[in-house]
Design an enzyme around this catalytic site. Structure first.
Site, mmCIF file in Angstrom:
data_model
loop_
_atom_site.group_PDB
_atom_site.id
_atom_site.type_symbol
_atom_site.label_atom_id
_atom_site.label_comp_id
_atom_site.label_asym_id
_atom_site.label_seq_id
_atom_site.Cartn_x
_atom_site.Cartn_y
_atom_site.Cartn_z
ATOM 1 N N ARG A 52 0.860 -1.201 0.000
ATOM 2 C CA ARG A 52 0.000 0.000 0.000
ATOM 3 C C ARG A 52 0.892 1.247 0.000
ATOM 4 N NH1 ARG A 52 -1.350 1.954 4.558
ATOM 5 N NH2 ARG A 52 -2.039 0.001 5.507
ATOM 6 N N TYR A 104 -16.915 16.577 -14.753
ATOM 7 C CA TYR A 104 -17.307 15.168 -14.799
ATOM 8 C C TYR A 104 -18.330 14.869 -13.688
ATOM 9 C CZ TYR A 104 -16.858 10.116 -14.391
ATOM 10 O OH TYR A 104 -17.121 8.779 -14.306
ATOM 11 N N ASP A 176 -7.868 18.450 -14.301
ATOM 12 C CA ASP A 176 -8.185 17.104 -14.785
ATOM 13 C C ASP A 176 -7.782 17.069 -16.258
ATOM 14 O OD1 ASP A 176 -9.438 14.871 -15.941
ATOM 15 O OD2 ASP A 176 -11.105 14.922 -14.515
ATOM 16 N N LYS A 201 -9.024 6.001 -19.369
ATOM 17 C CA LYS A 201 -9.378 6.526 -20.689
ATOM 18 C C LYS A 201 -8.163 6.462 -21.625
ATOM 19 C CE LYS A 201 -13.105 7.346 -18.280
ATOM 20 N NZ LYS A 201 -13.431 8.617 -17.667
HETATM 21 C C1 LIG Z 1 -13.894 8.999 -16.391
HETATM 22 C C2 LIG Z 1 -13.495 10.323 -15.884
HETATM 23 C C3 LIG Z 1 -13.217 10.522 -14.519
HETATM 24 C C4 LIG Z 1 -13.375 9.425 -13.494
HETATM 25 O O1 LIG Z 1 -12.455 8.406 -13.670
HETATM 26 P P1 LIG Z 1 -12.712 6.868 -13.275
HETATM 27 O O2 LIG Z 1 -11.475 6.197 -13.724
HETATM 28 O O3 LIG Z 1 -13.944 6.443 -13.996
HETATM 29 O O4 LIG Z 1 -12.914 6.839 -11.794
HETATM 30 C C5 LIG Z 1 -12.790 11.779 -14.126
HETATM 31 N N1 LIG Z 1 -12.656 12.786 -15.001
HETATM 32 C C6 LIG Z 1 -12.939 12.640 -16.306
HETATM 33 C C7 LIG Z 1 -12.776 13.801 -17.233
HETATM 34 C C8 LIG Z 1 -13.365 11.410 -16.785
HETATM 35 O O5 LIG Z 1 -13.648 11.279 -18.088
#
Ligand SMILES: *Cc1c(COP(=O)(O)O)cnc(C)c1O
Length: 396
Positions: A52, A104, A176, A201
């Site tokens: 961890r 998001y 982000d 993604k």
């Molecule tokens: C999918 C997404 C998230 C969240 O991520 P997870 O891996 O699904 O927890 C946060 N920000 C954006 C822009 C996203 O597309």
């Protein structure tokens, strides 16, 4: 190997500190499943003690993303939301966040339903409007939270300008960077303090792993984030860390192809009579086109478009054959999503509508198919949709 900043990004994806395993020369990072590590000296523990806290496979990914984002330290989490939520816990009760209004859906939920319970206040602002951002600032503002381009309307925020505003107020700026990745945009170089990713993604890119990353440049901030990562413990597992590392190697070529295709598909949709509006930062008349191309190396591979209404959208989606109709984005296969029922389902209807995320809006994440095939597929599905309405005497 010493990796010079002079070599190109795509070369650095392959020739970096993870290129070969020091112990064996293996050209793929070994997956260390161990949860704990034997200590050879009773007084002086080794670099690793418990997974961890630190694990060599996860660390390889953390170093890779830190280098690609031009930061000093990276952190890998079990999901994008785990990364985002952990970063938010840098805040304390009584603090305030200014946040992009079309953020998001999961981030919206974290801020409005979890942080709010802990006494952390928030104000949503149209981050593309610096005046509105200034208006939202309070004496207790500690974080500016930016998503650019935004989801799903692809509005572009000036990262440098918001960073300067954050510095003026002694606050941090989180960005982000999921939609563009460091292949196209490097927020830390534009003044950001924390870069966040859903590595689920584009970074991993194959719809086969859920993962999150955070990168910082400041050592003291890195220490605080590490403390939270280790304390909360939402760390990424080693198999998944390896999958993200593998995905990273092809990030550049995948994006290059998807960007080109996205531009073609956006142009096709824009001229189609059944499409009312296309949101894409690659259009020269996009309100922040210049800004996007100043702060990033391209428009990205995501676009959104508006049909005549909910019924037309239902018809279209049921006739489309190639893209998967699903939550998520940034994969080798094109993904068509319905924000109202997917990414933004956790946003109350009034809030969603206020933000312009209507019931007739679709988002497309462009993958690696030949774009001509997608255009043909969409063209046929739109034709069928128009005929369906024509039978009812309605012209779309
Ligand atoms: C999918 C997404 C998230 C969240 O991520 P997870 O891996 O699904 O927890 C946060 N920000 C954006 C822009 C996203 O597309």
């Amino acid at each position: 190997m010493k990796v010079s900043r002079e070599i190109h990004f795509e070369t650095r994806l392959l020739h970096n500190s993870q290129k070969t395993d020091q112990a064996t020369g293996a050209v793929s990072v070994p997956i260390h499943h161990a949860s704990t590590f034997h200590q050879f000296d009773i007084e002086n523990f080794g670099k690793y003690d418990y997974s961890r806290s630190s694990n060599p496979t996860r660390e390889a990914l953390e170093q890779a993303i830190a280098a690609l984002e031009e930061g000093t330290r990276g952190f890998a989490f079990s999901s994008g939301m785990a990364a985002i939520s952990t970063a938010f816990l840098l805040l304390s009760s009584g603090d305030h966040v200014v946040i992009s209004e079309d953020v998001y859906g999961g981030t919206y939920r974290m801020v409005t339903e979890v942080l709010s319970r802990m006494g952390i206040e928030y104000t949503f602002a149209d981050m593309t409007d610096l005046h509105a951002v200034r208006e939202a600032v309070q004496t207790n503002t500690k974080v500016f939270y930016v998503e650019t381009p935004s989801n799903p309307l692809l509005k572009v925020t000036d990262i440098r300008a918001v960073s300067e505003l954050a510095k003026e107020h002694n606050a941090l700026i989180f960005v982000d960077n999921t939609f563009l990745t460091p292949a196209l945009q490097k927020p830390l170089l534009l003044g950001a303090d924390v870069v966040l990713h859903s590595a689920t993604k584009f970074l991993s890119g194959h719809s086969d792993v859920v993962a999150g990353l955070a990168v910082v440049k400041d050592e003291e901030l890195a220490g605080r984030l590490y403390f939270l990562q280790n304390t909360i413990g939402a760390v990424l597992g080693v198999q998944d860390a390896w999958l993200v590392l593998r995905g990273l190697k092809t990030l550049h070529v995948r994006l290059e192809q998807s960007l080109k295709s996205a531009a073609q598909i956006a142009c096709f949709l824009r001229t189609h009579p059944a499409i009312h509006k296309v949101y894409f930062p690659g259009f020269e008349d996009h309100p922040q086109y210049d800004l996007q191309h100043r702060q990033a190396n391209g428009a990205g591979a995501i676009l959104s478009f508006e049909l005549a209404g909910k019924e037309a959208l239902y018809q279209f989606v049921s006739n489309v054959e190639i893209p998967v109709f699903a939550v998520s984005l940034g994969a080798v296969e094109s993904i068509l999503s319905y924000p109202a029922k997917m990414s933004h389902a956790s946003m109350p209807i009034e809030e969603r509508k206020k933000r312009g995320i209507s019931d007739s809006l679709l988002r497309l994440s462009v993958g690696l198919e030949n774009p001509a095939d997608i255009i043909k597929d969409f063209s046929a599905a739109l034709e069928t949709t128009m005929q369906h309405f024509a039978h009812q005497g309605v012209k779309l």
